[in-house]
Design an enzyme around this catalytic site. Structure first.
Site: not given
Ligand code: FRU
Length: 503
Positions: A36, A92, A160, A212, A300
């Site tokens: 991200d 994160f 996030d 997210e 993902w």
């Molecule tokens: C989204 C996510 C977020 C998290 C991050 C971890 O792609 O899953 O929710 O903060 O990636 O790398």
């Protein structure tokens, strides 16, 4: 610039090594894993792009914030690691703000701090809570706040945070995901340290996967119409094209709650992007040039196995966003960032404009040669005539091509990457993505950004977008037109290369 990690990150201006699949004008880290975009903020002439990063390898893990800066959202310099994981936590996703009035006390009135608000993912118990780090040297060096976390509700799915200054209440506003509950929570703070819950939104729209990476911003409809609020929410699975995707809601935010318009209803999600590879898209704070979004150009479903090295992960082209009335609906409209046009300087750019040409079947008309290239911007206006499907083959090579076009019966634009090159690394990769698109005065307008490992297709005025990764062979640099089932007129086709051949 001092501290640059790799010259290869100064993109768009140098010839890549033969066979390299490194994108010419999309941000990639010199090496290792990226996901991200994080901490998007403009300050002192620089756009900051922090990103989820594994400093130690090409797969997800040791999550930390990598860092790059750009004067224009196109030319990026990668800088050393900004905020590191440690023995206690992974770092994160989150956001960054300039604390101009020093509300946090982490800077001084003369040297305001850049404050990052990130999710601490605690290794011991999996708890996720919001924490701060700060920098007083334009984001170059960072200190974690001693009293972290600043917002902890004891949850393992709370992440996030996207923070902005909310002028009407002269306070900080946070949107943060309660992921498994498919809710976005809004919090307020006078100082970035003490947070009070305002309200929650959701579940609504698409919730086939965890929620997210929220974002919230206001735009005027058609530039000078009413102010509407846009709530952006990514879903990890169950997206429009399978797997991860980014949706948005239109509505009102009154300082306490976000109320979605009826049209962004329970059942019909609005997709920011109809492709498979635009996730966790968020926007820059304090942007002097409007509002720009950038997403992680992956999914993902297969992010962990995309065939690139020594890096894994790329960002989308930054897009300028606006709200426009198209037909009788308001859409979030996206356009590639203006500075992309500046990449095609005399040394690197070539421009080919075709006269109107009728096409039946496959192949470019001989009198109208199209360039061979793997990094370019193509704009076309097409009258589909009686054709069933019409468009372009890009990255054409031996037995492979990515098909980009319009399907008249389905009234949709599409990207077909079934035979686009290497598709074997994941069963979820090959396929066709569609996005609903109406004709405008009987014509289709497509704007296509091709890079070595991606295509981004903007339909109409940008009311729909498809972003897809592709992994063609290194010599697959052909570009052709096609028209199936009838004769189409390509009224105008303009191609601007964005890197030197064989770029
Ligand atoms: C989204 C996510 C977020 C998290 C991050 C971890 O792609 O899953 O929710 O903060 O990636 O790398």
């Amino acid at each position: 610039m001092t501290g640059r990690v790799g010259a290869s990150t100064l993109i768009g201006v140098q010839t890549p090594p033969p066979g390299s699949r490194r994108p010419a004008y999309h941000f990639t880290p010199a090496r290792n894993w990226l996901n991200d975009p994080n901490g998007l903020v403009h300050h002192d002439g620089e756009y900051h792009l922090f990103f989820q990063y594994n400093p130690d390898g090409e797969s997800w893990g040791n999550m930390s914030w990598g860092h790059a800066v750009s004067p224009d959202l196109v030319r990026w310099d990668e800088l050393p690691l900004a905020i590191s994981h440690d023995a206690v936590e992974s770092v994160f996703s989150g956001s960054a703000v300039l604390d101009r009035a020093n509300t946090s006390g982490l800077g001084t009135a003369d040297a305001p701090a850049m404050v990052a608000i990130y999710t601490s993912a605690y290794l011991a118990d999996g708890r996720q809570a919001q924490s701060l780090a700060f920098s007083t040297d334009r984001g170059r060096t960072w200190t974690k706040y001693a009293d972290n976390p600043v917002l902890d509700i004891g949850s393992t799915d709370f992440r996030d945070p996207k923070v902005q200054w909310f002028e009407p209440t002269r306070s900080w506003l946070m949107a943060v995901a309660r992921s498994t509950e498919h809710r976005i929570a809004f919090y307020s703070s006078p100082n970035l340290k003490d947070w009070a819950l305002l309200s929650e939104f959701g579940p609504r729209g698409a919730s086939g996967g965890v929620w997210e990476c929220p974002d919230l911003f206001a735009l005027r409809v058609d530039d000078d119409g009413p102010l509407r609020w846009v709530l952006v929410v990514s879903i990890e699975a169950g997206g429009v094209a399978g797997g991860s995707a980014t949706q948005y809601f239109l509505g009102d935010f009154d300082g306490t709650s976000f109320v979605a318009d009826d049209e962004s209803s329970m059942t019909t999600p609005r997709w920011l992007d109809h492709g498979k590879d635009c996730y966790a898209a968020v926007s820059w704070e304090d942007d002097p040039a409007g509002r720009h979004l950038i997403g992680w150009m992956s999914n993902w479903q297969y992010a962990r196995s995309v065939p690139t090295e020594p890096w894994r992960g790329a960002m989308t082209t930054p897009r300028r966003v606006s709200l426009r009335t198209v037909g009788d609906e308001v859409h979030l409209v996206q356009q590639p960032v203006d500075a992309l046009a500046g990449l095609a300087g005399p040394a690197v750019g070539a421009r080919v404009a075709l006269d109107p040409v009728q096409v039946t079947g496959a192949g470019a008309a001989p009198a109208s040669p199209l360039p061979r290239a793997t990094a370019y911007a193509l704009e076309a206006v097409i009258d589909p005539g009686d054709a069933e499907r019409v468009g372009f083959l890009v990255h054409v090579g031996d037995g492979e091509a990515t098909r980009i076009g319009y399907d008249t019966a389905r009234a949709s634009m599409f990207v077909d990457r079934t035979r686009s090159g290497n598709v074997a690394f994941s069963a979820d990769f090959a396929g066709v993505q569609h996005a609903p698109l109406g004709l405008h005065r009987g014509r289709i307008r497509l704007q296509i950004l091709v890079d070595r490992t991606s295509v981004e297709v903007f339909g109409g005025i940008g009311e729909v977008v498809i972003t897809d990764q592709v992994f063609p062979g290194p010599t697959s640099d052909g570009l052709e037109m096609f028209s199936e089932g009838g004769t189409a007129t390509f009224e105008s086709v303009t191609v601007r290369t964005l890197a030197p051949h064989p770029g």
